[in-house]
Write a protein that holds these residues in place. Structure first.
Motif, PDB file in Angstrom:
ATOM      1  N   ASP A  86      73.052  85.670  48.193  1.00 28.72           N
ATOM      2  CA  ASP A  86      72.098  84.673  47.689  1.00 28.72           C
ATOM      3  C   ASP A  86      70.641  85.047  47.954  1.00 28.72           C
ATOM      4  O   ASP A  86      69.804  84.187  48.235  1.00 28.72           O
ATOM      5  CB  ASP A  86      72.396  83.281  48.283  1.00 28.72           C
ATOM      6  CG  ASP A  86      73.835  82.842  48.060  1.00 28.72           C
ATOM      7  OD1 ASP A  86      74.341  83.049  46.944  1.00 28.72           O
ATOM      8  OD2 ASP A  86      74.450  82.294  49.000  1.00 28.72           O
ATOM      9  N   LEU A  87      70.306  86.333  47.852  1.00 28.63           N
ATOM     10  CA  LEU A  87      68.938  86.782  48.101  1.00 28.63           C
ATOM     11  C   LEU A  87      67.935  86.179  47.129  1.00 28.63           C
ATOM     12  O   LEU A  87      66.753  86.054  47.458  1.00 28.63           O
ATOM     13  CB  LEU A  87      68.845  88.313  48.038  1.00 28.63           C
ATOM     14  CG  LEU A  87      69.074  89.025  49.360  1.00 28.63           C
ATOM     15  CD1 LEU A  87      70.505  88.915  49.823  1.00 28.63           C
ATOM     16  CD2 LEU A  87      68.652  90.470  49.262  1.00 28.63           C
ATOM     17  N   GLU A  88      68.395  85.770  45.953  1.00 31.89           N
ATOM     18  CA  GLU A  88      67.481  85.179  44.968  1.00 31.89           C
ATOM     19  C   GLU A  88      66.817  83.927  45.521  1.00 31.89           C
ATOM     20  O   GLU A  88      65.743  83.541  45.069  1.00 31.89           O
ATOM     21  CB  GLU A  88      68.202  84.892  43.646  1.00 31.89           C
ATOM     22  CG  GLU A  88      69.338  83.910  43.715  1.00 31.89           C
ATOM     23  CD  GLU A  88      70.673  84.493  44.153  1.00 31.89           C
ATOM     24  OE1 GLU A  88      71.652  83.731  44.183  1.00 31.89           O
ATOM     25  OE2 GLU A  88      70.750  85.698  44.482  1.00 31.89           O
ATOM     26  N   ALA A  89      67.418  83.286  46.525  1.00 31.67           N
ATOM     27  CA  ALA A  89      66.838  82.083  47.130  1.00 31.67           C
ATOM     28  C   ALA A  89      65.548  82.384  47.898  1.00 31.67           C
ATOM     29  O   ALA A  89      64.803  81.472  48.239  1.00 31.67           O
ATOM     30  CB  ALA A  89      67.852  81.416  48.062  1.00 31.67           C
ATOM     31  N   LEU A  90      65.264  83.652  48.135  1.00 33.28           N
ATOM     32  CA  LEU A  90      64.016  84.026  48.812  1.00 33.28           C
ATOM     33  C   LEU A  90      62.793  83.847  47.921  1.00 33.28           C
ATOM     34  O   LEU A  90      61.678  83.756  48.416  1.00 33.28           O
ATOM     35  CB  LEU A  90      64.078  85.497  49.274  1.00 33.28           C
ATOM     36  CG  LEU A  90      65.050  85.802  50.397  1.00 33.28           C
ATOM     37  CD1 LEU A  90      65.157  87.309  50.587  1.00 33.28           C
ATOM     38  CD2 LEU A  90      64.622  85.129  51.679  1.00 33.28           C
ATOM     39  N   HIS A  91      63.001  83.828  46.609  1.00 31.39           N
ATOM     40  CA  HIS A  91      61.889  83.674  45.671  1.00 31.39           C
ATOM     41  C   HIS A  91      61.436  82.223  45.681  1.00 31.39           C
ATOM     42  O   HIS A  91      62.264  81.322  45.597  1.00 31.39           O
ATOM     43  CB  HIS A  91      62.340  84.073  44.264  1.00 31.39           C
ATOM     44  CG  HIS A  91      61.347  83.745  43.197  1.00 31.39           C
ATOM     45  ND1 HIS A  91      60.170  84.420  43.075  1.00 31.39           N
ATOM     46  CD2 HIS A  91      61.354  82.792  42.249  1.00 31.39           C
ATOM     47  CE1 HIS A  91      59.489  83.898  42.061  1.00 31.39           C
ATOM     48  NE2 HIS A  91      60.183  82.925  41.547  1.00 31.39           N
TER      49      HIS A  91
END
Length: 194
Positions: free
Chosen positions: A136-141
């Motif tokens: 879920d790295l996209e949650a860093l944006h």
């Protein structure tokens, strides 16, 4: 363009090779790089990938960036959350200010995201069968990029750690988070796919 299955199979081979590749500067950090358009496909494949890794003898531990961001933001004291809501109501279109405030909370050295990942790595240290899967790295944006956390944790990766990275690969070490952030070449990891 390679498929997610081919890229994941290659990643597994590299992880196995990394087990035997022991020299002082090697940290077992791997990125499975995939197009941001494939985020949903990767989410669908994560559970089967974990099962497959279990069958190969790995003890897989998942670290969801989205879940940890949610926990961190929920743990903010009520007075601070109320202040955020009040400021947001006063200037609802000032996204930069809102995002900066949330990012500051996530990078807190004691209660922030880096600290949570470091705690997990410390828990797993010494377990030869452990593999950490960071999802879920996209949650860093739009708050930050994982490269900043990875660089701060240099020397702490003692178990194979796989980041499921939505972005574009640029050369051997460069990545563009979500395909639109500027290229970042400061990764010390092995990249597969992208």
């Amino acid at each position: 363009m390679s498929s997610l299955k081919q890229d994941f199979d290659e990643l597994v081979v590299r992880i196995k090779q990394g087990r035997d590749f022991q020299h002082a500067s090697f940290e077992p950090i791997y990125y499975l790089v995939f197009s941001p358009r494939q985020i949903i496909d990767v989410k669908r494949q994560t559970k089967p990938w974990i099962q497959m890794l279990h069958k190969q003898g790995w003890s897989v531990h998942q670290f969801s960036i989205a879940e940890h961001i949610n926990k961190i933001l929920k743990s903010v004291p009520t007075f601070r959350r109320n202040l955020w809501l009040k400021q947001d109501a006063a200037a609802p279109m000032d996204w930069d200010k809102t995002n900066k405030s949330l990012a500051n909370t996530l990078i807190d050295p004691i209660k922030g995201l880096q600290s949570k990942l470091e705690q997990k790595l410390n828990e797993l240290e010494g377990d030869d069968k452990a593999l950490l899967l960071v999802t879920d790295l996209e949650a860093l944006h739009p708050y930050m990029r994982i490269g900043s956390i990875e660089s701060q944790l240099q020397g702490r990766f003692h178990v194979p750690t796989v980041f499921l990275y939505p972005g574009v690969r640029t050369g051997q070490t460069g990545l563009k988070f979500l395909g639109f952030y500027p290229e970042d070449g400061n990764y010390r990891s092995m990249h597969v796919g992208g």
